[in-house]
Design a protein around this motif. Structure first.
Motif, mmCIF file in Angstrom:
data_model
loop_
_atom_site.group_PDB
_atom_site.id
_atom_site.type_symbol
_atom_site.label_atom_id
_atom_site.label_comp_id
_atom_site.label_asym_id
_atom_site.label_seq_id
_atom_site.Cartn_x
_atom_site.Cartn_y
_atom_site.Cartn_z
ATOM 1 N N ASP A 105 2.074 -23.764 24.307
ATOM 2 C CA ASP A 105 1.668 -24.407 25.561
ATOM 3 C C ASP A 105 0.283 -23.945 26.008
ATOM 4 O O ASP A 105 -0.538 -24.751 26.447
ATOM 5 N N VAL A 106 0.013 -22.636 25.883
ATOM 6 C CA VAL A 106 -1.303 -22.111 26.269
ATOM 7 C C VAL A 106 -2.392 -22.689 25.367
ATOM 8 O O VAL A 106 -3.425 -23.168 25.847
ATOM 9 N N MET A 107 -2.168 -22.644 24.059
ATOM 10 C CA MET A 107 -3.174 -23.169 23.120
ATOM 11 C C MET A 107 -3.386 -24.666 23.326
ATOM 12 O O MET A 107 -4.523 -25.148 23.341
ATOM 13 N N ASN A 108 -2.290 -25.395 23.469
ATOM 14 C CA ASN A 108 -2.385 -26.847 23.603
ATOM 15 C C ASN A 108 -3.064 -27.249 24.908
ATOM 16 O O ASN A 108 -3.672 -28.322 24.990
ATOM 17 N N GLY A 109 -3.002 -26.370 25.905
ATOM 18 C CA GLY A 109 -3.606 -26.652 27.205
ATOM 19 C C GLY A 109 -5.116 -26.801 27.165
ATOM 20 O O GLY A 109 -5.701 -27.405 28.065
ATOM 21 N N VAL A 110 -5.770 -26.270 26.144
ATOM 22 C CA VAL A 110 -7.237 -26.363 26.055
ATOM 23 C C VAL A 110 -7.684 -27.458 25.087
ATOM 24 O O VAL A 110 -8.881 -27.652 24.875
ATOM 25 N N LEU A 111 -6.739 -28.170 24.491
ATOM 26 C CA LEU A 111 -7.065 -29.194 23.497
ATOM 27 C C LEU A 111 -7.002 -30.591 24.101
ATOM 28 O O LEU A 111 -6.156 -30.870 24.946
ATOM 29 N N GLU A 112 -7.886 -31.462 23.623
ATOM 30 C CA GLU A 112 -7.801 -32.882 23.971
ATOM 31 C C GLU A 112 -6.611 -33.477 23.220
ATOM 32 O O GLU A 112 -6.325 -33.067 22.083
ATOM 33 N N PRO A 113 -5.938 -34.444 23.810
ATOM 34 C CA PRO A 113 -4.820 -35.082 23.100
ATOM 35 C C PRO A 113 -5.304 -35.733 21.803
ATOM 36 O O PRO A 113 -6.426 -36.236 21.734
ATOM 37 N N LEU A 114 -4.454 -35.718 20.798
ATOM 38 C CA LEU A 114 -4.786 -36.356 19.528
ATOM 39 C C LEU A 114 -4.693 -37.871 19.662
ATOM 40 O O LEU A 114 -3.776 -38.391 20.283
ATOM 41 N N ARG A 115 -5.629 -38.560 19.032
ATOM 42 C CA ARG A 115 -5.612 -40.016 19.007
ATOM 43 C C ARG A 115 -5.509 -40.521 17.557
ATOM 44 O O ARG A 115 -5.603 -41.701 17.298
ATOM 45 N N SER A 116 -5.338 -39.567 16.644
ATOM 46 C CA SER A 116 -5.203 -39.875 15.217
ATOM 47 C C SER A 116 -4.477 -38.710 14.574
ATOM 48 O O SER A 116 -4.475 -37.608 15.114
ATOM 49 N N PHE A 117 -3.875 -38.946 13.432
ATOM 50 C CA PHE A 117 -3.370 -37.828 12.651
ATOM 51 C C PHE A 117 -4.569 -37.072 12.097
ATOM 52 O O PHE A 117 -5.658 -37.643 11.954
ATOM 53 N N ILE A 118 -4.375 -35.792 11.836
ATOM 54 C CA ILE A 118 -5.483 -35.015 11.288
ATOM 55 C C ILE A 118 -5.145 -34.562 9.875
ATOM 56 O O ILE A 118 -3.977 -34.395 9.528
ATOM 57 N N LEU A 119 -6.191 -34.382 9.100
ATOM 58 C CA LEU A 119 -6.048 -33.895 7.739
ATOM 59 C C LEU A 119 -6.208 -32.384 7.741
ATOM 60 O O LEU A 119 -6.994 -31.850 8.539
ATOM 61 N N PRO A 120 -5.504 -31.677 6.868
ATOM 62 C CA PRO A 120 -5.689 -30.224 6.794
ATOM 63 C C PRO A 120 -7.125 -29.900 6.406
ATOM 64 O O PRO A 120 -7.680 -30.504 5.497
ATOM 65 N N GLY A 121 -7.727 -28.997 7.120
ATOM 66 C CA GLY A 121 -9.095 -28.596 6.800
ATOM 67 C C GLY A 121 -9.863 -28.223 8.045
ATOM 68 O O GLY A 121 -9.299 -27.880 9.071
ATOM 69 N N GLY A 122 -11.162 -28.316 7.924
ATOM 70 C CA GLY A 122 -12.046 -27.896 9.009
ATOM 71 C C GLY A 122 -12.563 -26.504 8.701
ATOM 72 O O GLY A 122 -13.141 -26.269 7.644
ATOM 73 N N THR A 123 -12.302 -25.563 9.575
ATOM 74 C CA THR A 123 -12.733 -24.185 9.344
ATOM 75 C C THR A 123 -11.814 -23.514 8.317
ATOM 76 O O THR A 123 -10.723 -24.005 8.035
ATOM 77 N N GLU A 124 -12.277 -22.382 7.788
ATOM 78 C CA GLU A 124 -11.435 -21.643 6.835
ATOM 79 C C GLU A 124 -10.099 -21.262 7.466
ATOM 80 O O GLU A 124 -9.050 -21.412 6.842
ATOM 81 N N LEU A 125 -10.152 -20.750 8.702
ATOM 82 C CA LEU A 125 -8.911 -20.349 9.360
ATOM 83 C C LEU A 125 -7.990 -21.546 9.538
ATOM 84 O O LEU A 125 -6.790 -21.456 9.257
#
Length: 190
Positions: A105-125
């Protein structure tokens, strides 16, 4: 306190292993698969920690400890005999699930809602956390398969379900608060 003086015992050389209650089962038994997959997940969490910031590293450290608790729970059948045990077995409890939910809940509170599925990736972490997410889902599938055959602690299954959600949300946070999420584009390569 656990003391391991000798690492190899030769007791499993014929393809069986001991459960937490001393019973011997095949190394490919679904119970062994379930707690073995939680151990595999713990290893992937250790790799993810190499890329984590302090706050995320602390949370992943707690998760690693929980995963050992989970393995101890899953390797011990016969929940109905817990009260009779000289040493009550370690079982997952609801507060461990509650903690994950609060952190999500804390982490999700700072995120914009998803408008698409996401693919695994982005940063190394984020990429490593997505691997953790999928291994957690596999561990959950094995635990629920086991639950169709034997009694399994409900809190253990709920923990695995919530844990994969935790990894998903943490991966989004690791992707610059979702800004670096890799979005799925349906049919992009047709």
């Amino acid at each position: 306190m656990v003391v391991l003086n000798k690492i190899y015992t030769r007791t499993g050389d014929k393809g069986d292993t001991a459960l937490g209650n001393g019973a011997r089962v095949a190394k490919h038994d679904v119970r062994v698969e379930a707690y073995g997959t939680s151990d595999e997940l713990n290893c992937f969490v250790g790799v993810a920690r190499l890329h984590a910031t302090d706050e995320t590293d602390e949370a992943l450290s707690r998760i690693q400890n929980d995963l050992f608790d989970l393995g101890a729970d899953l390797c011990r059948p016969d929940m109905e005999k817990d009260a009779e045990s000289e040493y009550p077995p370690l079982r997952m409890i609801g507060t461990q699930v509650d903690r994950l939910e609060a952190e999500i809940d804390v982490m999700n509170g700072v995120l914009e809602p998803l408008r698409s599925f996401i693919l695994p990736g982005g940063t190394e972490l984020a990429a490593h956390l997505h691997v953790c997410r999928t291994v957690a889902r596999r561990a959950e599938r094995l635990a629920t398969e086991l639950a169709t055959q034997e009694t399994v602690n409900d809190a253990a299954v709920r923990y695995l379900n919530r844990l994969s959600d935790w990894f998903f949300v943490a991966a989004r946070v690791a992707n610059n608060g979702g800004k670096d999420d890799v979005l799925w584009v349906p049919g992009a390569n047709r």
